[in-house]
Design a protein around this motif. Structure first.
Motif, PDB file in Angstrom:
ATOM      1  N   MET A   1       0.867  -1.174   0.000  1.00 42.12           N
ATOM      2  CA  MET A   1       0.000   0.000   0.000  1.00 42.12           C
ATOM      3  C   MET A   1       0.902   1.221   0.000  1.00 42.12           C
ATOM      4  O   MET A   1       1.883   1.271   0.735  1.00 42.12           O
ATOM      5  N   ILE A   2       0.569   2.173  -0.802  1.00 41.26           N
ATOM      6  CA  ILE A   2       1.353   3.399  -0.871  1.00 41.26           C
ATOM      7  C   ILE A   2       0.592   4.478  -0.112  1.00 41.26           C
ATOM      8  O   ILE A   2      -0.446   4.948  -0.575  1.00 41.26           O
ATOM      9  N   PRO A   3       1.080   4.826   1.072  1.00 38.15           N
ATOM     10  CA  PRO A   3       0.357   5.831   1.869  1.00 38.15           C
ATOM     11  C   PRO A   3       0.563   7.227   1.305  1.00 38.15           C
ATOM     12  O   PRO A   3       1.654   7.564   0.850  1.00 38.15           O
ATOM     13  N   TRP A   4      -0.472   7.989   1.345  1.00 32.24           N
ATOM     14  CA  TRP A   4      -0.424   9.384   0.928  1.00 32.24           C
ATOM     15  C   TRP A   4      -0.811  10.236   2.121  1.00 32.24           C
ATOM     16  O   TRP A   4      -1.585   9.818   2.970  1.00 32.24           O
ATOM     17  N   ALA A   5      -0.309  11.425   2.122  1.00 27.96           N
ATOM     18  CA  ALA A   5      -0.697  12.367   3.164  1.00 27.96           C
ATOM     19  C   ALA A   5      -0.976  13.717   2.512  1.00 27.96           C
ATOM     20  O   ALA A   5      -0.291  14.104   1.562  1.00 27.96           O
ATOM     21  N   VAL A   6      -1.980  14.380   3.008  1.00 26.19           N
ATOM     22  CA  VAL A   6      -2.298  15.736   2.556  1.00 26.19           C
ATOM     23  C   VAL A   6      -2.616  16.562   3.789  1.00 26.19           C
ATOM     24  O   VAL A   6      -2.957  16.033   4.840  1.00 26.19           O
ATOM     25  N   ARG A   7      -2.522  17.846   3.626  1.00 22.81           N
ATOM     26  CA  ARG A   7      -2.828  18.706   4.767  1.00 22.81           C
ATOM     27  C   ARG A   7      -4.342  18.782   4.977  1.00 22.81           C
ATOM     28  O   ARG A   7      -5.132  18.447   4.085  1.00 22.81           O
ATOM     29  N   GLN A   8      -4.732  19.220   6.151  1.00 23.14           N
ATOM     30  CA  GLN A   8      -6.143  19.383   6.482  1.00 23.14           C
ATOM     31  C   GLN A   8      -6.796  20.323   5.474  1.00 23.14           C
ATOM     32  O   GLN A   8      -6.218  21.338   5.092  1.00 23.14           O
ATOM     33  N   GLY A   9      -7.969  19.948   5.002  1.00 24.41           N
ATOM     34  CA  GLY A   9      -8.686  20.763   4.042  1.00 24.41           C
ATOM     35  C   GLY A   9      -8.420  20.394   2.595  1.00 24.41           C
ATOM     36  O   GLY A   9      -8.986  20.968   1.685  1.00 24.41           O
ATOM     37  N   VAL A  10      -7.526  19.437   2.393  1.00 21.88           N
ATOM     38  CA  VAL A  10      -7.223  18.974   1.041  1.00 21.88           C
ATOM     39  C   VAL A  10      -7.482  17.470   0.990  1.00 21.88           C
ATOM     40  O   VAL A  10      -7.052  16.726   1.868  1.00 21.88           O
ATOM     41  N   SER A  11      -8.198  17.046  -0.019  1.00 23.74           N
ATOM     42  CA  SER A  11      -8.413  15.599  -0.188  1.00 23.74           C
ATOM     43  C   SER A  11      -8.113  15.223  -1.639  1.00 23.74           C
ATOM     44  O   SER A  11      -8.364  15.988  -2.563  1.00 23.74           O
ATOM     45  N   VAL A  12      -7.527  14.045  -1.792  1.00 20.39           N
ATOM     46  CA  VAL A  12      -7.149  13.541  -3.107  1.00 20.39           C
ATOM     47  C   VAL A  12      -7.596  12.091  -3.183  1.00 20.39           C
ATOM     48  O   VAL A  12      -7.394  11.318  -2.245  1.00 20.39           O
ATOM     49  N   THR A  13      -8.207  11.707  -4.281  1.00 23.58           N
ATOM     50  CA  THR A  13      -8.590  10.310  -4.481  1.00 23.58           C
ATOM     51  C   THR A  13      -7.331   9.473  -4.641  1.00 23.58           C
ATOM     52  O   THR A  13      -6.472   9.795  -5.455  1.00 23.58           O
ATOM     53  N   HIS A  14      -7.214   8.420  -3.843  1.00 26.61           N
ATOM     54  CA  HIS A  14      -6.079   7.500  -3.965  1.00 26.61           C
ATOM     55  C   HIS A  14      -6.457   6.429  -4.982  1.00 26.61           C
ATOM     56  O   HIS A  14      -7.167   5.495  -4.680  1.00 26.61           O
ATOM     57  N   ARG A  15      -5.983   6.613  -6.191  1.00 29.14           N
ATOM     58  CA  ARG A  15      -6.325   5.710  -7.290  1.00 29.14           C
ATOM     59  C   ARG A  15      -5.461   4.448  -7.266  1.00 29.14           C
ATOM     60  O   ARG A  15      -4.350   4.453  -6.753  1.00 29.14           O
ATOM     61  N   ALA A  16      -5.977   3.382  -7.849  1.00 23.48           N
ATOM     62  CA  ALA A  16      -5.256   2.108  -7.906  1.00 23.48           C
ATOM     63  C   ALA A  16      -3.943   2.222  -8.679  1.00 23.48           C
ATOM     64  O   ALA A  16      -2.993   1.491  -8.410  1.00 23.48           O
ATOM     65  N   ASP A  17      -3.880   3.138  -9.629  1.00 19.85           N
ATOM     66  CA  ASP A  17      -2.655   3.283 -10.421  1.00 19.85           C
ATOM     67  C   ASP A  17      -1.681   4.310  -9.823  1.00 19.85           C
ATOM     68  O   ASP A  17      -0.659   4.618 -10.415  1.00 19.85           O
ATOM     69  N   ASN A  18      -2.005   4.831  -8.655  1.00 20.49           N
ATOM     70  CA  ASN A  18      -1.168   5.796  -7.941  1.00 20.49           C
ATOM     71  C   ASN A  18      -0.904   7.073  -8.735  1.00 20.49           C
ATOM     72  O   ASN A  18       0.089   7.750  -8.520  1.00 20.49           O
ATOM     73  N   GLN A  19      -1.787   7.399  -9.631  1.00 21.64           N
ATOM     74  CA  GLN A  19      -1.687   8.638 -10.396  1.00 21.64           C
ATOM     75  C   GLN A  19      -2.553   9.701  -9.733  1.00 21.64           C
ATOM     76  O   GLN A  19      -3.649   9.416  -9.273  1.00 21.64           O
TER      77      GLN A  19
END
Length: 125
Positions: free
Chosen positions: A98-116
């Motif tokens: 699993m490739i963990p992602w982190a973003v700051r509060q107030g920002v959300s990003v879809t964690h796609r299966a292709d990691n793009q």
């Protein structure tokens, strides 16, 4: 050991144990069925089956998947191939990376299966 030497040892089947990380850029199961699971006797791209798993019925299913153009029939063939391989414990996966992602509060990003990261999928509150 440099990766180029290590990969050579795996391909020559000189290692009793190895870890291989595999991604599927095409999102097509055939990519893994053919390159990782199919027997080396199948030839072509069946080069990463360093464990030596071999099953003629599985190889025949792979050939049928390669040629099948009907999506529903193809999905059924892929399911049969996976079921056959799983029933025989052809490979034993040790982990699912699993490739963990982190973003700051107030920002959300879809964690796609292709990691793009797709800009259109970034949300700022």
């Amino acid at each position: 050991m440099p990766n180029s030497q290590f990969i050579g040892r795996i391909q020559r089947r000189e290692s009793q144990f190895y870890a291989l990380s595999w991604g599927v850029p095409t999102f097509d199961a055939l990519y893994t069925l053919r390159a990782i699971i199919a027997s080396r006797a199948l030839g072509g791209s069946a080069s990463w089956n360093a464990g030596g798993y071999a099953n003629a019925e599985f190889d025949a299913l792979v050939r049928r998947v390669e040629a099948e153009t009907d999506a529903e029939t193809r999905r059924g063939l892929i399911a049969r191939a996976h079921a056959l391989h799983n029933a025989e414990l052809g490979h034993v996966p040790l982990y699912h990376m699993m490739i963990p992602w982190a973003v700051r509060q107030g920002v959300s990003v879809t964690h796609r299966a292709d990691n793009q990261v797709q800009v259109r999928e970034i949300r700022i509150d």
